[in-house]
Write a protein that holds these residues in place. Structure first.
Motif, PDB file in Angstrom:
ATOM      1  N   GLU A 136       5.011  20.276   0.849  1.00 35.25           N
ATOM      2  CA  GLU A 136       5.385  20.002   2.239  1.00 35.25           C
ATOM      3  C   GLU A 136       6.324  18.802   2.340  1.00 35.25           C
ATOM      4  O   GLU A 136       7.223  18.778   3.177  1.00 35.25           O
ATOM      5  N   VAL A 137       6.144  17.817   1.476  1.00 35.01           N
ATOM      6  CA  VAL A 137       7.033  16.657   1.444  1.00 35.01           C
ATOM      7  C   VAL A 137       8.421  17.096   0.973  1.00 35.01           C
ATOM      8  O   VAL A 137       9.444  16.729   1.562  1.00 35.01           O
ATOM      9  N   TYR A 138       8.445  17.905  -0.084  1.00 30.87           N
ATOM     10  CA  TYR A 138       9.705  18.437  -0.618  1.00 30.87           C
ATOM     11  C   TYR A 138      10.458  19.199   0.472  1.00 30.87           C
ATOM     12  O   TYR A 138      11.659  18.966   0.684  1.00 30.87           O
ATOM     13  N   GLU A 139       9.770  20.089   1.163  1.00 29.31           N
ATOM     14  CA  GLU A 139      10.398  20.896   2.213  1.00 29.31           C
ATOM     15  C   GLU A 139      10.921  20.015   3.354  1.00 29.31           C
ATOM     16  O   GLU A 139      12.008  20.251   3.881  1.00 29.31           O
ATOM     17  N   PHE A 140      10.152  19.005   3.745  1.00 33.65           N
ATOM     18  CA  PHE A 140      10.573  18.087   4.800  1.00 33.65           C
ATOM     19  C   PHE A 140      11.872  17.387   4.407  1.00 33.65           C
ATOM     20  O   PHE A 140      12.820  17.317   5.194  1.00 33.65           O
ATOM     21  N   LEU A 141      11.927  16.856   3.189  1.00 30.57           N
ATOM     22  CA  LEU A 141      13.111  16.135   2.728  1.00 30.57           C
ATOM     23  C   LEU A 141      14.325  17.053   2.649  1.00 30.57           C
ATOM     24  O   LEU A 141      15.428  16.666   3.028  1.00 30.57           O
ATOM     25  N   THR A 170       0.858  -1.181   0.000  1.00 35.42           N
ATOM     26  CA  THR A 170       0.000   0.000   0.000  1.00 35.42           C
ATOM     27  C   THR A 170       0.897   1.234   0.000  1.00 35.42           C
ATOM     28  O   THR A 170       1.436   1.615   1.044  1.00 35.42           O
ATOM     29  N   PRO A 171       1.080   1.861  -1.165  1.00 27.17           N
ATOM     30  CA  PRO A 171       1.928   3.055  -1.218  1.00 27.17           C
ATOM     31  C   PRO A 171       1.361   4.180  -0.351  1.00 27.17           C
ATOM     32  O   PRO A 171       0.154   4.392  -0.306  1.00 27.17           O
ATOM     33  N   SER A 172       2.255   4.872   0.341  1.00 29.62           N
ATOM     34  CA  SER A 172       1.844   6.019   1.149  1.00 29.62           C
ATOM     35  C   SER A 172       3.050   6.900   1.427  1.00 29.62           C
ATOM     36  O   SER A 172       4.192   6.455   1.329  1.00 29.62           O
ATOM     37  N   ALA A 173       2.787   8.140   1.792  1.00 31.50           N
ATOM     38  CA  ALA A 173       3.867   9.055   2.142  1.00 31.50           C
ATOM     39  C   ALA A 173       4.616   8.532   3.365  1.00 31.50           C
ATOM     40  O   ALA A 173       5.848   8.577   3.418  1.00 31.50           O
ATOM     41  N   LYS A 204      18.899  15.569  -1.093  1.00 33.99           N
ATOM     42  CA  LYS A 204      18.864  16.252  -2.386  1.00 33.99           C
ATOM     43  C   LYS A 204      17.663  15.710  -3.174  1.00 33.99           C
ATOM     44  O   LYS A 204      17.519  14.496  -3.323  1.00 33.99           O
ATOM     45  N   VAL A 205      16.813  16.614  -3.673  1.00 31.21           N
ATOM     46  CA  VAL A 205      15.633  16.209  -4.429  1.00 31.21           C
ATOM     47  C   VAL A 205      15.707  16.806  -5.829  1.00 31.21           C
ATOM     48  O   VAL A 205      15.781  18.019  -5.989  1.00 31.21           O
ATOM     49  N   LEU A 206      15.717  15.924  -6.822  1.00 27.65           N
ATOM     50  CA  LEU A 206      15.605  16.340  -8.219  1.00 27.65           C
ATOM     51  C   LEU A 206      14.193  15.976  -8.639  1.00 27.65           C
ATOM     52  O   LEU A 206      13.885  14.803  -8.831  1.00 27.65           O
ATOM     53  N   ASP A 207      13.323  16.993  -8.738  1.00 25.58           N
ATOM     54  CA  ASP A 207      11.922  16.721  -9.036  1.00 25.58           C
ATOM     55  C   ASP A 207      11.538  17.257 -10.411  1.00 25.58           C
ATOM     56  O   ASP A 207      12.355  17.879 -11.090  1.00 25.58           O
ATOM     57  N   ASN A 208      10.296  16.977 -10.791  1.00 22.67           N
ATOM     58  CA  ASN A 208       9.781  17.377 -12.094  1.00 22.67           C
ATOM     59  C   ASN A 208      10.604  16.745 -13.224  1.00 22.67           C
ATOM     60  O   ASN A 208      10.822  17.345 -14.258  1.00 22.67           O
ATOM     61  N   VAL A 209      11.074  15.513 -12.989  1.00 23.12           N
ATOM     62  CA  VAL A 209      11.820  14.744 -13.984  1.00 23.12           C
ATOM     63  C   VAL A 209      10.879  13.661 -14.495  1.00 23.12           C
ATOM     64  O   VAL A 209      10.234  12.978 -13.710  1.00 23.12           O
ATOM     65  N   CYS A 210      10.779  13.524 -15.811  1.00 29.84           N
ATOM     66  CA  CYS A 210       9.843  12.564 -16.406  1.00 29.84           C
ATOM     67  C   CYS A 210      10.562  11.675 -17.411  1.00 29.84           C
ATOM     68  O   CYS A 210      11.453  12.131 -18.118  1.00 29.84           O
TER      69      CYS A 210
END
Length: 112
Positions: A73-78, A47-50, A84-90
């Motif tokens: 809020e997840v981004y800020e927490f991490l 069961t995927p979850s935050a 290091k978060v590389l987001d908006n990658v597809c």
């Protein structure tokens, strides 16, 4: 050693970090500046979850996350945890991982 987490859905980056049915964890051990050893493993979530994702990130000592999207809020927490978060990658995992290992990956890149 660097540990990288990539949320997956059908061998592509999952559209949402916290709803990914599985994750790819890559461990890189650098033996010299140019050479290193890479190991990969996939972990499936019933069961995927935050919350499940947070526990995994902390338990596996993840330093870098490559993902398509996550809530602010997840981004800020991490980020506060020093991850290091590389987001908006597809796109598919292989070219994204190759770009990261070559030092060419940044947030907002599309590999479709």
């Amino acid at each position: 050693m660097e540990n990288i987490l990539i949320p997956l859905m059908d061998n592509e980056l999952s559209p949402r970090f916290d709803l990914a049915p599985e994750v790819l964890i890559i461990s890189i051990t650098r033996e010299t500046s140019a050479m290193g050893t890479l190991s990969e493993r996939v972990i499936n979530f019933e069961t995927p979850s935050a919350e499940a994702m947070y526990r995994l990130v902390m338990a596996e000592n993840i330093q870098t996350i490559i993902c398509a999207g996550m809530e602010k809020e997840v981004y800020e927490f991490l980020k506060r945890k020093g991850i290091k978060v590389l987001d908006n990658v597809c796109g598919p995992v292989d070219p994204i991982l190759e770009a990261y290992l070559a030092g060419h990956l940044s947030s907002g890149q599309n590999y479709f």
